[in-house]
Design an enzyme around this catalytic site. Structure first.
Site, PDB file in Angstrom:
ATOM      1  N   ARG A  53     -30.824  31.865  20.824  1.00 56.16           N
ATOM      2  CA  ARG A  53     -29.973  32.631  21.752  1.00 56.16           C
ATOM      3  C   ARG A  53     -28.714  33.088  21.031  1.00 56.16           C
ATOM      4  O   ARG A  53     -28.299  32.517  20.024  1.00 56.16           O
ATOM      5  CB  ARG A  53     -29.593  31.825  22.989  1.00 56.16           C
ATOM      6  CG  ARG A  53     -28.701  30.621  22.740  1.00 56.16           C
ATOM      7  CD  ARG A  53     -27.243  30.855  23.001  1.00 56.16           C
ATOM      8  NE  ARG A  53     -26.426  29.748  22.533  1.00 56.16           N
ATOM      9  CZ  ARG A  53     -25.910  29.691  21.320  1.00 56.16           C
ATOM     10  NH1 ARG A  53     -26.104  30.647  20.451  1.00 56.16           N
ATOM     11  NH2 ARG A  53     -25.172  28.638  20.955  1.00 56.16           N
ATOM     12  N   HIS A  60     -17.663  27.557  24.680  1.00 60.82           N
ATOM     13  CA  HIS A  60     -17.110  26.227  24.968  1.00 60.82           C
ATOM     14  C   HIS A  60     -16.677  26.124  26.435  1.00 60.82           C
ATOM     15  O   HIS A  60     -15.722  25.433  26.764  1.00 60.82           O
ATOM     16  CB  HIS A  60     -15.955  25.886  24.009  1.00 60.82           C
ATOM     17  CG  HIS A  60     -16.452  25.622  22.608  1.00 60.82           C
ATOM     18  ND1 HIS A  60     -16.950  24.409  22.207  1.00 60.82           N
ATOM     19  CD2 HIS A  60     -16.565  26.446  21.531  1.00 60.82           C
ATOM     20  CE1 HIS A  60     -17.336  24.478  20.938  1.00 60.82           C
ATOM     21  NE2 HIS A  60     -17.123  25.710  20.516  1.00 60.82           N
ATOM     22  N   ASP A  62     -19.443  25.888  28.791  1.00 57.57           N
ATOM     23  CA  ASP A  62     -20.591  25.328  29.543  1.00 57.57           C
ATOM     24  C   ASP A  62     -20.389  23.865  29.912  1.00 57.57           C
ATOM     25  O   ASP A  62     -20.698  23.454  31.035  1.00 57.57           O
ATOM     26  CB  ASP A  62     -21.935  25.574  28.834  1.00 57.57           C
ATOM     27  CG  ASP A  62     -22.075  24.977  27.452  1.00 57.57           C
ATOM     28  OD1 ASP A  62     -21.071  24.474  26.909  1.00 57.57           O
ATOM     29  OD2 ASP A  62     -23.201  25.000  26.910  1.00 57.57           O
ATOM     30  N   SER A 158     -28.828  28.465  17.998  1.00 58.53           N
ATOM     31  CA  SER A 158     -29.621  27.494  18.769  1.00 58.53           C
ATOM     32  C   SER A 158     -31.025  27.265  18.239  1.00 58.53           C
ATOM     33  O   SER A 158     -31.996  27.234  18.999  1.00 58.53           O
ATOM     34  CB  SER A 158     -29.714  27.911  20.237  1.00 58.53           C
ATOM     35  OG  SER A 158     -28.462  27.895  20.811  1.00 58.53           O
ATOM     36  N   SER A 159     -31.119  27.061  16.926  1.00 53.94           N
ATOM     37  CA  SER A 159     -32.439  26.727  16.380  1.00 53.94           C
ATOM     38  C   SER A 159     -32.918  25.400  16.956  1.00 53.94           C
ATOM     39  O   SER A 159     -34.117  25.217  17.179  1.00 53.94           O
ATOM     40  CB  SER A 159     -32.389  26.674  14.854  1.00 53.94           C
ATOM     41  OG  SER A 159     -31.332  25.856  14.428  1.00 53.94           O
ATOM     42  N   ASP A 204     -27.658  26.609  25.792  1.00 51.55           N
ATOM     43  CA  ASP A 204     -28.678  26.971  24.801  1.00 51.55           C
ATOM     44  C   ASP A 204     -30.087  26.758  25.352  1.00 51.55           C
ATOM     45  O   ASP A 204     -30.953  27.643  25.266  1.00 51.55           O
ATOM     46  CB  ASP A 204     -28.497  26.144  23.523  1.00 51.55           C
ATOM     47  CG  ASP A 204     -27.092  26.240  22.960  1.00 51.55           C
ATOM     48  OD1 ASP A 204     -26.339  27.115  23.411  1.00 51.55           O
ATOM     49  OD2 ASP A 204     -26.757  25.434  22.088  1.00 51.55           O
TER      50      ASP A 204
END
Ligand code: GLA
Length: 420
Positions: A53, A60, A62, A158-159, A204
């Site tokens: 994503r 910062h 969420d 966001s791997s 994410d």
């Protein structure tokens, strides 16, 4: 201090220039299935994909119950699996043999029985999600699994969430059971908390599960309600530029920011910073520790910028969207202190190009301390822009940046078997 610049991930080029071109999802699935056959000597029975994503604005926020405006990107983790072969550790219905195309050493574990700390860090995400799925009643057989990914590692795209969500989707395919999408995102988030030790928010995993083609997700992280905001103007491109640095010394900074926010909320007598306004902050200005004041000012301002940006995007008010993106970056740099020199250089370069109309807005994206910037750029300026950012960034930092454009992509999916 610096990672070696990543090469391109190969495959066919996109129509427009970028030095890290995507490969299409079906092509990646084909590659994964082929690699599965080579490693395990038979075809995979199930294939699942989950995207990385990028967050357009709302950083910062969420874990402060606030607002974010991310989209899934056309970069994926793909996982292939079949019931364990004869040479697997099958028989107890719980064993998993895991290969990653990027790593030579396979990992093996028994879901729920092994000490996950013995596993390579990348395998812990898979392990954690499998334990979580089993707790939800998804009873899997012993499996052989192969993983490949086009999400840059450690780039703030966001791997890890993509790997978690792909694992959960794979297990849904294997067991034929479905998880509620929000519960699935939360299960993956919990795996990241418990097995990777990162107290991340929900953005994410949520985006990797619920992303939709052509749409940004305005997510209220308190209620988990989403409003889709179309991003379909053919003249506007989302450009992601990777600084190709990851400042390793900052491992505990994320958790520290989170606890500073909680401390600021407590000091102001609110449940979370979502419930504070700039007026609240003014009332406590004299008593709040300066560092907590700065952190809170970022979060409160960022929530306002995020909802405002969603409105402006919906109305096509691009200049205002750009102004909000730059303001977000400045706040992350000065008040939240999660940017770094290389990110600032990229944003300044983009801003310089803004004056001739090429760039609408630009900012760091993700957790910070390296990783990527996200910019909204005018398509007809793209080639020139990419070339000049590449050479200016190299001249100023000595590092080759990698760049690609992406459209908002669909979230996680089970894939059909590719034709051999
Ligand atoms: C990381 C976390 C997210 C979010 C961002 C910052 O990507 O995983 O939950 O907190 O940082 O916005």
């Amino acid at each position: 201090m610096k990672d070696v610049p990543r090469g391109t991930c190969g495959g066919r080029s996109e129509a427009h220039s970028a030095n890290d071109p995507a490969i299409a999802l079906d092509e990646l699935a084909h590659r994964v299935a082929g690699e599965f056959r080579r490693r395990f000597g038979r075809s995979p029975q199930w294939l699942a994909a989950a995207p990385g994503r990028v967050n357009l604005i709302g950083e910062h926020t969420d874990y402060n119950d606030g607002f974010v405006l991310p989209m899934a990107i056309e970069r994926y983790v793909v996982m292939a699996a079949s019931p364990a072969g004869e040479d697997g550790m099958g028989g107890d219905g719980k064993s998993v043999r895991l290969h990653s195309s990027a790593v030579h050493e396979p990992e093996r574990f028994r879901v729920g029985d092994d000490d996950f700390r013995q596993l390579a860090p990348w395998a812990r995400y898979v392990y954690g999600v499998m334990v979580g799925c089993r707790e939800q009643g998804l009873d899997m057989p012993a499996l052989d699994v192969l993983i490949d990914s086009t999400v840059p590692l450690g780039g703030g795209l966001s791997s890890s969430a993509a790997l978690e969500v792909a694992t959960a989707t794979l297990l849904e395919a294997v067991t034929g059971q479905r998880l509620d999408p929000i519960a699935k995102a939360r299960l993956c988030q919990k795996a990241e908390h418990q097995y990777a030790g990162v107290p991340c928010g929900i953005m994410d995993q949520f985006t990797s599960v619920l992303g939709q083609a052509g749409q940004l997700l305005l997510l209220d992280c308190r209620s988990t309600q989403i409003r889709m905001v179309p991003l379909t103007d053919p003249e506007v491109e989302v450009l992601i530029v990777n600084t190709n640095v990851k400042h390793e010394l900052t491992g505990g900074e994320y958790a520290q920011r989170r606890s500073q926010c909680e401390a600021a909320a407590r000091a102001m007598g609110v449940a979370s910073l979502r419930d504070a306004t700039l007026d609240t902050l003014r009332q406590y200005a004299a008593t709040l520790e300066p560092v907590l004041h700065r952190r809170a000012r970022h979060v409160i301002g960022e929530n306002d910028r995020t909802t405002a940006a969603a409105e402006c995007l919906a109305r096509g008010q691009w200049a205002e969207v750009g102004r909000l993106m730059y303001a977000s970056h400045a706040s992350l740099r000065d008040d939240y202190e999660v940017s770094c020199e290389e990110l600032d250089v990229l944003v300044e370069l983009a801003q310089q190009h803004g004056s001739d109309g090429a760039v609408i807005g630009s900012r760091m994206t993700g957790g910070g301390f390296g990783g990527c910037t996200v910019s909204l750029v005018r398509k007809d300026h793209l080639d020139r822009l990419v070339a000049s950012i590449a050479s200016d960034y190299l001249r100023l930092t000595g590092i080759v940046p990698t760049m690609f454009t992406t459209r908002p992509a669909q979230g996680t999916q089970v894939l059909p078997q590719p034709v051999e």
